[in-house]
Design an enzyme around this catalytic site. Structure first.
Site, PDB file in Angstrom:
ATOM      1  N   LYS A 101       0.856  -1.183   0.000  1.00  0.00           N
ATOM      2  CA  LYS A 101       0.000   0.000   0.000  1.00  0.00           C
ATOM      3  C   LYS A 101       0.895   1.237   0.000  1.00  0.00           C
ATOM      4  O   LYS A 101       1.754   1.402   0.883  1.00  0.00           O
ATOM      5  CB  LYS A 101      -0.856  -0.010   1.263  1.00  0.00           C
ATOM      6  CG  LYS A 101      -2.257   0.481   1.054  1.00  0.00           C
ATOM      7  CD  LYS A 101      -3.023   0.207   2.331  1.00  0.00           C
ATOM      8  CE  LYS A 101      -4.431   0.680   2.241  1.00  0.00           C
ATOM      9  NZ  LYS A 101      -5.074   0.619   3.552  1.00  0.00           N
TER      10      LYS A 101
HETATM   11  C1  E4P Z   1      -8.249   1.838   3.403  1.00  0.00           C
HETATM   12  O1  E4P Z   1      -7.616   0.890   2.979  1.00  0.00           O
HETATM   13  C2  E4P Z   1      -8.177   2.358   4.764  1.00  0.00           C
HETATM   14  O2  E4P Z   1      -7.620   1.363   5.593  1.00  0.00           O
HETATM   15  C3  E4P Z   1      -9.515   2.666   5.393  1.00  0.00           C
HETATM   16  O3  E4P Z   1     -10.593   2.269   4.595  1.00  0.00           O
HETATM   17  C4  E4P Z   1      -9.625   3.986   6.042  1.00  0.00           C
HETATM   18  O4  E4P Z   1     -10.884   4.128   6.594  1.00  0.00           O
HETATM   19  P1  E4P Z   1     -11.251   5.166   7.753  1.00  0.00           P
HETATM   20  O5  E4P Z   1     -11.584   6.471   7.111  1.00  0.00           O
HETATM   21  O6  E4P Z   1     -12.471   4.573   8.411  1.00  0.00           O
HETATM   22  O7  E4P Z   1     -10.060   5.251   8.657  1.00  0.00           O
END
Ligand code: E4P
Length: 223
Positions: A86
């Site tokens: 990522k």
């Molecule tokens: C994406 O891969 C992130 O881990 C995640 O969806 C972030 O979500 P949040 O806005 O609930 O922290």
């Protein structure tokens, strides 16, 4: 549409996999930090997640410069054949995505908040783009609108990068993702558990069982 769990919690992943609903996992530094202090190292937790998940697992780098992003990305990619790196949407990130694509290492480009960022990540070779819909809703924008626009752009240009809808807060986000034709939704465990529920289902089941008890007070199934 694939369903990923947005968590670093091994118990949630095991439960989701047993339900047969989980195709992959996304983690991030915030989610990983929540698991700290529970007796396992970060590396142990990630290796366990990779082992129990039937599909891709996104693991985020924490470096922000190209060289160190690449070093961390290579370590992630060596953890298992289902590891996806990522990488955040920055200029260094785009450069890293291009280099990783050349090495055939799959990347999920994260922290996408507008459609052009998704287009750039796709051009650089990302396997997945992660637009954060809930965080856009939080600031009064319609997060799902960018999913629609990204889908249109990717169809216009025959782009194969997968749209992974992230920062999902509720089942309506999931429904709208499916109607638009997103490839993946990544869900917190509590949203996954809400998906099969409907008050009319509960009410209907109660009525069926109450009616059955009128003829079979013990609830016995006489077959
Ligand atoms: C994406 O891969 C992130 O881990 C995640 O969806 C972030 O979500 P949040 O806005 O609930 O922290």
């Amino acid at each position: 549409m694939k369903i990923f769990l947005d968590t670093s919690n091994v118990d949630e992943i095991k439960e989701g996999v047993e339900l047969g609903l989980v195709d992959g996992v996304t983690t991030n530094p915030t989610l990983a930090a929540k698991e700290a202090g529970k007796g396992k190292t970060f590396s142990e937790v990630i290796k366990e997640i990779l082992a129990i998940t039937p599909g891709p697992v996104s693991v985020e780098v924490v470096a922000t410069d190209y060289e160190n992003m690449m070093k961390q990305a290579l370590k992630v990619s060596q953890l298992g054949s289902n590891a996806v790196v990522k990488i955040p949407m920055t200029l260094d990130g785009l450069k890293a995505i291009k280099s990783l694509k050349e090495k055939r290492i799959p990347v999920n480009c994260t922290l996408i908040f507008n459609p052009l960022q998704a287009l750039l990540a796709a051009k650089s070779g990302a396997e997945y783009v992660s637009p954060f819909v809930g965080r856009l809703d939080d600031i009064g924008e319609d997060g799902m609108q960018i999913i629609d626009q990204i889908k249109t752009m990717f169809v216009n240009y025959g782009i194969g990068t997968k749209i992974l809808v992230a920062s999902i807060r509720n089942p309506v986000h999931v429904l709208r993702s499916a109607v638009i034709g997103a490839d993946v939704v990544t869900l917190p465990f509590d949203v996954l558990k809400k998906l099969p529920s409907h008050p009319k289902t509960d009410e209907g089941l109660k009525r069926f069982l109450d009616d059955w008890k009128k003829v079979s007070p013990s609830g016995e199934f006489p077959l």
